[in-house]
Design an enzyme around this catalytic site. Structure first.
Site, PDB file in Angstrom:
ATOM      1  N   ALA A  44       0.663  -1.082  -0.164  1.00  0.00           N
ATOM      2  CA  ALA A  44      -0.050   0.195   0.009  1.00  0.00           C
ATOM      3  C   ALA A  44       0.751   1.302  -0.026  1.00  0.00           C
ATOM      4  O   ALA A  44       1.239   1.783   1.175  1.00  0.00           O
ATOM      5  CB  ALA A  44      -0.704   0.031   1.299  1.00  0.00           C
ATOM      6  N   VAL A  45       1.217   1.674  -1.260  1.00  0.00           N
ATOM      7  CA  VAL A  45       2.170   2.883  -1.275  1.00  0.00           C
ATOM      8  C   VAL A  45       1.424   4.055  -1.750  1.00  0.00           C
ATOM      9  O   VAL A  45       0.817   3.906  -2.720  1.00  0.00           O
ATOM     10  CB  VAL A  45       3.279   2.476  -2.116  1.00  0.00           C
ATOM     11  N   GLU A  91       3.330  -8.977 -13.873  1.00  0.00           N
ATOM     12  CA  GLU A  91       2.267  -9.955 -14.321  1.00  0.00           C
ATOM     13  C   GLU A  91       2.624 -10.859 -15.668  1.00  0.00           C
ATOM     14  O   GLU A  91       2.742 -11.976 -15.753  1.00  0.00           O
ATOM     15  CB  GLU A  91       0.988  -9.335 -14.834  1.00  0.00           C
ATOM     16  N   ARG A 142      -1.961   6.748  -9.814  1.00  0.00           N
ATOM     17  CA  ARG A 142      -0.659   6.287 -10.283  1.00  0.00           C
ATOM     18  C   ARG A 142       0.130   7.504 -10.879  1.00  0.00           C
ATOM     19  O   ARG A 142       1.061   7.611 -11.609  1.00  0.00           O
ATOM     20  CB  ARG A 142      -0.983   5.468 -11.824  1.00  0.00           C
TER      21      ARG A 142
END
Length: 338
Positions: free
Chosen positions: A108-109, A288, A336
């Site tokens: 959790a940044v 991913e 982001r």
């Protein structure tokens, strides 16, 4: 004044044209999604759970024929876990007797802490591995802002400070190194299993011991009905994540397994990410893409259905009888931006 009037007229025309176009595009997307989820999945070739390559003894009790609408096993005889296939009591009993314990890792940044962490942790206290001891490992750049969550007995929380990278892509990829390190330094001494989650999700139903296995992967909710040629593997031959084909498309929002297997997975993905960096290459979907390459070469012993990470924006899908973890609303434009 004439110029102003002309400009306004142009804007009106653009609005008149854009609104119907937007409606058409949205409609086409909804129709495409609807028909995609009508496409049949492959079917399991095994008749009994006893024919699986067993992660643990209780897997023999899996009813592979209970869900004829979906694929319940892989070609390498690993189960794909769906609602209706398993008895929750049997799994909880087996893992309690074995003394299983679980580490839940979440990052959790930046703004992700404020927006998502509290609801993620609170919902996990209601649904995640309730029959077993759980230790939360919260990695954040602002430890003092981690919310004070009321934890049930046999559940604890550790907060670990991490560096805040300038790009979200680097945060996503470098977590592989951090996970490997914390397993070596701490987790392997206390927990038998590890699960890694993206924080922008909310638990909504049982996410229990039936999900535990040596190497656990998750079918991506947006791809599990699609043909393989539409999977978004990394197609760049210069990347270590390059794939021509694969078995499934796995979602990096959830992965896990025994601490040894997760350590091997994260170490390999990190090494490959660093090799790409040396060659000025970045995989299409970052960690991913590397995860999918690893799981193509090292087959997971257990695959979770999209029940275990569902996106409600997909709409109705007849094979999703229960949702266990839901995508939270995404605010990429603001979250982001660092």
């Amino acid at each position: 004044m004439g110029c102003v009037h002309k400009t306004r007229s142009i804007w009106k025309i653009m609005l008149i044209l854009c609104v119907p176009l937007s409606c058409v595009l949205i409609f086409r997307s909804l129709v495409f999604t609807f028909f995609v989820h009508l496409m049949p999945m492959s079917k399991c070739s095994l008749e009994s759970g006893k024919m699986l390559t067993l992660d643990n003894a209780v897997d023999a009790s899996l009813d592979l024929l209970s869900r004829p609408d979906v694929q319940t096993c892989t070609s390498w005889k690993a189960p794909i876990i769906w609602e209706g296939m398993f008895d929750p009591y049997l799994y909880d009993k087996e893992h309690k007797e074995e003394g299983s314990s679980v580490a839940l890792i979440v990052f959790a940044v930046g703004r992700y802490l404020d927006v998502y962490l509290e609801s993620f942790l609170n919902s996990s206290e209601h649904h995640f591995m309730l029959a077993l001891p759980v230790t939360y490992y919260v990695f954040t750049d602002i430890p003092e802002k981690v919310p004070d969550i009321k934890l049930a007995p046999q559940r604890s929380l550790k907060v670990i400070k991490v560096e805040r990278h300038s790009r979200w892509q680097d945060i996503s990829m470098m977590r592989m190194k951090t996970i490997s390190e914390v397993i070596e330094e701490d987790i392997r001494h206390h927990c038998t299993y590890v699960f890694c989650f993206d924080v922008d999700q909310v638990f909504s139903g049982r996410f229990g011991s039936e999900a535990l296995g040596d190497t656990v992967a998750l079918l991506h909710a947006h791809f599990y009905h699609l043909p393989k040629n539409l999977f978004t593997y990394d197609r760049n031959p210069k990347s270590t994540a390059y794939m021509e084909t694969g078995d499934f498309y796995y979602h990096a929002a959830v992965f896990g397994g025994s601490w040894k297997s997760v350590k091997a997975l994260t170490e390999t993905c990190y090494q490959n990410i660093m090799e790409d960096k040396k060659n000025n290459v970045e995989a299409l979907w970052h960690d991913e893409s590397h995860l999918n390459k690893y799981l193509w070469l090292h087959k997971p012993s257990r695959v979770l259905s999209p029940e275990y990470c569902w996106d409600n924006s997909i709409g109705y899908s007849r094979d999703i009888q229960v949702t266990r973890l839901l995508w939270a609303p995404k605010y990429y434009d603001t979250l982001r931006t660092f």
